[in-house]
Design an enzyme around this catalytic site. Structure first.
Site, PDB file in Angstrom:
ATOM      1  CD  GLU A   1      -2.091   2.022   2.027  1.00 28.94           C
ATOM      2  OE1 GLU A   1      -1.725   3.112   1.525  1.00 28.94           O
ATOM      3  OE2 GLU A   1      -2.402   1.869   3.210  1.00 28.94           O
TER       4      GLU A   1
ATOM      5  CB  CYS B   1      -1.916   6.762   1.742  1.00 28.03           C
ATOM      6  SG  CYS B   1      -0.471   6.336   2.660  1.00 28.03           S
TER       7      CYS B   1
ATOM      8  CD  GLU C   1      -3.268  -3.226   4.766  1.00 29.01           C
ATOM      9  OE1 GLU C   1      -2.293  -3.812   5.248  1.00 29.01           O
ATOM     10  OE2 GLU C   1      -3.441  -2.003   4.858  1.00 29.01           O
TER      11      GLU C   1
HETATM   12  C1  SIN Z   1      -3.305   5.465   5.069  1.00 30.58           C
HETATM   13  O1  SIN Z   1      -2.942   6.600   5.235  1.00 30.58           O
HETATM   14  O2  SIN Z   1      -2.691   4.699   4.320  1.00 30.58           O
HETATM   15  C2  SIN Z   1      -4.493   4.879   5.800  1.00 30.58           C
HETATM   16  C3  SIN Z   1      -5.609   5.791   5.894  1.00 30.58           C
HETATM   17  C4  SIN Z   1      -6.872   5.110   6.340  1.00 30.58           C
HETATM   18  O3  SIN Z   1      -6.891   3.962   6.740  1.00 30.58           O
HETATM   19  O4  SIN Z   1      -7.890   5.769   6.248  1.00 30.58           O
END
Ligand code: SIN
Length: 495
Positions: free
Chosen positions: A265, A299, A473
């Protein structure tokens, strides 16, 4: 012991903070591991704890212990594995406030968000405790009269996990829970900035009755040594990694030597599109959540906001009004919406993006300067008149910067949104149903939020396409990453 007295004073259960690594079921303190990693509060710079930074010997001993433990764990019934995960889920909820305090202390996010993350992280444990019992196989009509065909699913074996600092709790549970549910063992490297949350989870996992060796927590400053070992060691069958595309590429290349199974990821560059027919207030609300959650350090945060010409000025001014109201302060202060950024490098990247945009003609609507609190506190910022030749269009800022681009047509914005090597999350606000479907299908992303800025949940598959990685995930799909398919052909059966 150097655990911060201030941190300990806030906790109901002070034993949830330990200056130790969990190596193959054995807690090892700094007296046993010479190298030390200082964990600091990004809000104050204060040292929270000094924990051991493990080296190659401990990484290898955790992998060896995982191998033995995994075989026994996989032989247990799914119901028995589920029961341990359910115990862990209950313990996380029972200790939620302490876990949130530890999280805010080491990562800086507002305590309200930290509480939300603990509940979010726990939801993965609950989900996979349930899914553990639903690893169904298949039967397939044989291709010849005397043949019977079955497909069974088996745990991949020993898994390695590497997580970033931005979700110190939920990033652990969304990797560890499906791995354990599937019957795997996991050796886990938390981010050097935020190991205390993983250590607390390992303490709770032990209390939940998880057999020794199945879950190791290996904090280390020598991240590349950890990466090389898990990619080389034949016992480790799979890596689940969340982090930058750059490091993901490197691990993929290293893992290629043994054709290692991977879930990656990686980075994002999420477009957030507001069409002229959208409910503007809802779009502003969505942009606030998507952009400013965790101070822009996720992300899936909106990185590029596209507003259609007909509503551009109104959208920018409504967004700016909301951003002006954001309170930048220590994560523990009442009403804080934006905590500090994780480190100076993050502040420098934000400044570089703002300066580059301004030098090419963008205009600051709100923020744009250092925050008076100093340190790594920054002003939440809205930039208008942003164009595709600016850095903010190509690179993930990972900070509370909302650059707003102008567009005219649906086809134009689809092209702009897809003009990136990343493909994690995308969002848009629109009301015309035909447009909604067309845009949903055209966006080259693993996740699309339509009329919402918050898509993360344990029940749905989280993950990307293109250079944002692969693997999922959460959801029923998340378990597949920890399972291998085996096709069994029974021959010579009575016709
Ligand atoms: C991430 O920043 O990769 C995860 C963000 C989320 O689970 O909302």
């Amino acid at each position: 012991m150097t655990i911060s007295a201030k941190l300990l004073a806030q906790l109901t259960d002070k034993t949830l903070v330990m200056e130790a690594a969990f190596v193959g079921g054995v807690w090892k303190g700094i007296d046993e591991i010479s190298s030390v990693l200082e964990v600091r509060n990004p809000s104050t710079g204060d040292i929270l704890a000094s924990i051991p930074s493990v080296g190659l010997d401990d990484i290898r001993s955790a992998i060896n212990a995982a191998k033995d433990a995994q075989v026994k764990w996989a032989a247990e019934s799914a119901k028995e594995r589920a029961a341990v995960l359910s115990n862990l889920f209950r313990l996380v909820l029972a200790n939620a406030e302490d876990l949130a305090i530890i999280l805010t202390s080491e990562m800086g996010k507002p305590i309200a968000e930290a509480r939300g993350e603990i509940a979010y992280g726990a939801s993965y444990i609950e989900w996979y405790a349930e899914e553990a019992k639903r690893v169904y196989g298949d039967t397939i009509p044989g291709h010849q009269a005397d043949k019977r065909i079955m497909v069974i699913k088996q745990p991949v074996g020993v898994v390695a996990g590497i997580a970033p600092w931005n979700f110190p709790n939920a990033m652990v549970t969304r990797k560890v829970a499906p791995a354990l549910a599937a019957g795997c063992a996991i050796v886990f490297k938390p981010a050097a900035e935020t190991p205390l949350s993983s250590i607390a989870l390992a303490i709770l996992a032990e209390r939940a009755g998880l057999p020794k060796g199945l879950f190791s927590v290996l904090p280390t400053m020598r991240a590349s040594e950890f990466g090389e070992e898990i990619c080389r060691n034949p016992i480790v069958k799979k890596l689940t990694f969340t982090g930058s595309t750059e490091v993901g590429r490197l691990l993929m290349a290293q893992g290629a030597q043994k054709v290692m199974k991977l879930s990656l990821e990686l980075g994002g560059n999420a477009p957030f599109i507001v069409f002229g027919d959208a409910d503007l207030d809802a779009a502003v609300e969505g942009a606030m959540i998507s952009k400013f959650r965790n101070a822009g350090q996720t992300c899936v945060c909106a990185n590029r906001i596209y507003a259609q010409s007909s509503i551009y000025d109104e959208f920018v001014s409504k967004l700016a009004e909301r951003v002006k109201g954001l309170q930048v302060a220590d994560g523990f202060s009442e009403g804080t919406s934006i905590g500090p950024l994780i480190n100076q490098k993050a502040v420098d990247k934000l400044s570089a993006h703002v300066e580059d945009a301004l030098s090419k003609g963008a205009r600051v609507v709100v923020g744009g300067r250092q925050h008076e609190r100093g340190g790594t506190f920054v002003q939440p910022t809205v930039l208008a008149d942003v164009r595709a030749d600016m850095k903010v269009a190509r690179e993930e800022t990972f900070a509370p910067l909302a650059p707003v681009f102008r567009f005219e047509t649906v086809d134009e914005v689809i092209k702009l949104a897809n003009d990136t090597e990343f493909g994690l999350a995308a969002y848009f606000f629109a009301n015309d149903l035909r447009n909604v479907w067309k845009v949903t299908e055209a966006l080259e992303y693993g996740m699309v939020g339509v009329n919402t800025g918050l898509i993360s949940t344990e029940v749905a598959p989280f993950g990307g396409v293109k250079q944002s990685g692969f693997g999922r995930e959460g959801s029923k799909y998340g378990l597949d990453d920890y399972l291998s398919l085996k096709y069994v052909c029974l021959g010579n059966m009575a016709a």
